[in-house]
Design a protein around this motif. Sequence first.
Motif, PDB file in Angstrom:
ATOM      1  N   LEU A   1     -76.084 -42.089  -0.348  1.00  0.00           N
ATOM      2  CA  LEU A   1     -75.775 -43.183   0.572  1.00  0.00           C
ATOM      3  C   LEU A   1     -75.889 -44.526  -0.138  1.00  0.00           C
ATOM      4  N   LEU A   2     -76.980 -44.741  -0.857  1.00  0.00           N
ATOM      5  CA  LEU A   2     -77.173 -46.017  -1.551  1.00  0.00           C
ATOM      6  C   LEU A   2     -76.062 -46.267  -2.568  1.00  0.00           C
ATOM      7  N   SER A   3     -75.597 -45.217  -3.226  1.00  0.00           N
ATOM      8  CA  SER A   3     -74.520 -45.364  -4.209  1.00  0.00           C
ATOM      9  C   SER A   3     -73.197 -45.763  -3.569  1.00  0.00           C
ATOM     10  N   SER A   4     -73.072 -45.516  -2.275  1.00  0.00           N
ATOM     11  CA  SER A   4     -71.820 -45.821  -1.580  1.00  0.00           C
ATOM     12  C   SER A   4     -71.818 -47.180  -0.900  1.00  0.00           C
ATOM     13  N   VAL A   5     -72.905 -47.921  -1.011  1.00  0.00           N
ATOM     14  CA  VAL A   5     -73.023 -49.194  -0.288  1.00  0.00           C
ATOM     15  C   VAL A   5     -71.876 -50.140  -0.621  1.00  0.00           C
ATOM     16  N   GLN A   6     -71.671 -50.445  -1.879  1.00  0.00           N
ATOM     17  CA  GLN A   6     -70.697 -51.473  -2.258  1.00  0.00           C
ATOM     18  C   GLN A   6     -69.261 -51.036  -2.060  1.00  0.00           C
ATOM     19  N   HIS A   7     -68.924 -49.819  -2.489  1.00  0.00           N
ATOM     20  CA  HIS A   7     -67.523 -49.418  -2.523  1.00  0.00           C
ATOM     21  C   HIS A   7     -67.058 -48.603  -1.325  1.00  0.00           C
ATOM     22  N   TYR A   8     -67.967 -48.261  -0.431  1.00  0.00           N
ATOM     23  CA  TYR A   8     -67.549 -47.559   0.783  1.00  0.00           C
ATOM     24  C   TYR A   8     -68.081 -48.255   2.031  1.00  0.00           C
ATOM     25  N   ILE A   9     -69.393 -48.358   2.158  1.00  0.00           N
ATOM     26  CA  ILE A   9     -69.972 -48.911   3.386  1.00  0.00           C
ATOM     27  C   ILE A   9     -69.553 -50.361   3.596  1.00  0.00           C
ATOM     28  N   HIS A  10     -69.697 -51.197   2.571  1.00  0.00           N
ATOM     29  CA  HIS A  10     -69.316 -52.601   2.745  1.00  0.00           C
ATOM     30  C   HIS A  10     -67.813 -52.757   2.992  1.00  0.00           C
ATOM     31  N   VAL A  11     -67.000 -51.901   2.429  1.00  0.00           N
ATOM     32  CA  VAL A  11     -65.552 -51.919   2.691  1.00  0.00           C
ATOM     33  C   VAL A  11     -65.302 -51.617   4.172  1.00  0.00           C
ATOM     34  N   GLU A  12     -65.983 -50.597   4.688  1.00  0.00           N
ATOM     35  CA  GLU A  12     -65.815 -50.231   6.101  1.00  0.00           C
ATOM     36  C   GLU A  12     -66.358 -51.326   7.030  1.00  0.00           C
ATOM     37  N   VAL A  13     -67.483 -51.924   6.654  1.00  0.00           N
ATOM     38  CA  VAL A  13     -68.047 -53.013   7.462  1.00  0.00           C
ATOM     39  C   VAL A  13     -67.057 -54.176   7.532  1.00  0.00           C
ATOM     40  N   ARG A  14     -66.420 -54.493   6.401  1.00  0.00           N
ATOM     41  CA  ARG A  14     -65.445 -55.603   6.384  1.00  0.00           C
ATOM     42  C   ARG A  14     -64.221 -55.302   7.261  1.00  0.00           C
ATOM     43  N   LYS A  15     -63.873 -54.027   7.431  1.00  0.00           N
ATOM     44  CA  LYS A  15     -62.779 -53.675   8.335  1.00  0.00           C
ATOM     45  C   LYS A  15     -63.161 -54.008   9.770  1.00  0.00           C
ATOM     46  N   LEU A  16     -64.421 -53.740  10.130  1.00  0.00           N
ATOM     47  CA  LEU A  16     -64.899 -54.017  11.480  1.00  0.00           C
ATOM     48  C   LEU A  16     -65.182 -55.502  11.682  1.00  0.00           C
ATOM     49  N   TYR A  17     -65.747 -56.130  10.652  1.00  0.00           N
ATOM     50  CA  TYR A  17     -66.179 -57.526  10.736  1.00  0.00           C
ATOM     51  C   TYR A  17     -65.671 -58.276   9.505  1.00  0.00           C
ATOM     52  N   PRO A  18     -64.423 -58.732   9.526  1.00  0.00           N
ATOM     53  CA  PRO A  18     -63.857 -59.376   8.335  1.00  0.00           C
ATOM     54  C   PRO A  18     -64.638 -60.605   7.854  1.00  0.00           C
ATOM     55  N   ASP A  19     -65.367 -61.245   8.747  1.00  0.00           N
ATOM     56  CA  ASP A  19     -66.121 -62.447   8.366  1.00  0.00           C
ATOM     57  C   ASP A  19     -67.564 -62.140   7.961  1.00  0.00           C
ATOM     58  N   ALA A  20     -67.908 -60.858   7.842  1.00  0.00           N
ATOM     59  CA  ALA A  20     -69.284 -60.488   7.476  1.00  0.00           C
ATOM     60  C   ALA A  20     -69.620 -61.018   6.085  1.00  0.00           C
ATOM     61  N   GLU A  21     -70.822 -61.576   5.965  1.00  0.00           N
ATOM     62  CA  GLU A  21     -71.315 -62.069   4.678  1.00  0.00           C
ATOM     63  C   GLU A  21     -72.278 -61.024   4.137  1.00  0.00           C
ATOM     64  N   LEU A  22     -71.807 -60.259   3.180  1.00  0.00           N
ATOM     65  CA  LEU A  22     -72.580 -59.126   2.671  1.00  0.00           C
ATOM     66  C   LEU A  22     -73.052 -59.402   1.245  1.00  0.00           C
ATOM     67  N   PRO A  23     -74.217 -58.898   0.901  1.00  0.00           N
ATOM     68  CA  PRO A  23     -74.641 -59.032  -0.501  1.00  0.00           C
ATOM     69  C   PRO A  23     -73.760 -58.150  -1.378  1.00  0.00           C
ATOM     70  N   HIS A  24     -73.774 -58.432  -2.650  1.00  0.00           N
ATOM     71  CA  HIS A  24     -73.034 -57.601  -3.606  1.00  0.00           C
ATOM     72  C   HIS A  24     -74.035 -56.724  -4.352  1.00  0.00           C
ATOM     73  N   PHE A  25     -73.687 -55.453  -4.503  1.00  0.00           N
ATOM     74  CA  PHE A  25     -74.524 -54.514  -5.255  1.00  0.00           C
ATOM     75  C   PHE A  25     -73.716 -53.901  -6.388  1.00  0.00           C
ATOM     76  N   THR A  26     -74.321 -53.870  -7.558  1.00  0.00           N
ATOM     77  CA  THR A  26     -73.805 -53.077  -8.665  1.00  0.00           C
ATOM     78  C   THR A  26     -74.802 -51.932  -8.821  1.00  0.00           C
ATOM     79  N   ILE A  27     -74.305 -50.724  -8.742  1.00  0.00           N
ATOM     80  CA  ILE A  27     -75.187 -49.562  -8.677  1.00  0.00           C
ATOM     81  C   ILE A  27     -74.888 -48.622  -9.826  1.00  0.00           C
ATOM     82  N   SER A  28     -75.952 -48.157 -10.459  1.00  0.00           N
ATOM     83  CA  SER A  28     -75.786 -47.160 -11.513  1.00  0.00           C
ATOM     84  C   SER A  28     -76.885 -46.114 -11.398  1.00  0.00           C
ATOM     85  N   GLN A  29     -76.485 -44.883 -11.579  1.00  0.00           N
ATOM     86  CA  GLN A  29     -77.449 -43.797 -11.563  1.00  0.00           C
ATOM     87  C   GLN A  29     -77.762 -43.447 -13.007  1.00  0.00           C
ATOM     88  N   LEU A  30     -78.997 -43.754 -13.420  1.00  0.00           N
ATOM     89  CA  LEU A  30     -79.401 -43.590 -14.810  1.00  0.00           C
ATOM     90  C   LEU A  30     -79.852 -42.172 -15.118  1.00  0.00           C
TER      91      LEU A  30
END
Length: 179
Positions: free
Chosen positions: A95-124
């Motif tokens: 779930l955490l790995s999907s925040v930036q490229h899936y969840i935030h994309v879906e949130v922006r579809k529902l709320y185009p004016d949403a101010e979301l943080p940006h995450f760069t995620i890597s699994q080491l």
Amino acid sequence: MKGIVFTELLEMIEDRFGYKLVDQLLQESDLPSGGIYTAIGTYDHAEMVTLVTKLSQQTQIPVSNLLRSYGQYMFTAFTRSYRPFVDRADSAFSLLSSVQHYIHVEVRKLYPDAELPHFTISQLAENHLRMHYVSERKLSDFAHGLIEGCLETYGEKATITKTNLVEDGSQVLFDIVKE
């Protein structure tokens, strides 16, 4: 910032400290919205900071602890409102790995004016996830609580190390190592 963040904050305060304190905070705070929030409205994040700061003064709990507790609380609210996101993932890291490229994309579809943080995620490693948080709102303690809430939802335990990358808190690194 979307209104759901404000309505859930007031619910958490009422649940933990009582309605009287919610009313007091709203009366004593000079909020541009007047403290009247709808879940779908958009409000200045400074109002949340004002409310949490006043709550800290009333309860003697540090702002950072309140924001973290609120993040944990809010993750539970998100799981009620946005269950498909949680059901889609088989683990906290998924779930955490999907925040930036899936969840935030879906949130922006529902709320185009949403101010979301940006995450760069890597699994080491299989048990090690790194999340680089960037936000002008500097609410990394809230993000920390959301991460903790996510882990709890999936019944997973991890050590979270939070490192400020810049002094003002607008860039933070979370190292999450599962036990």
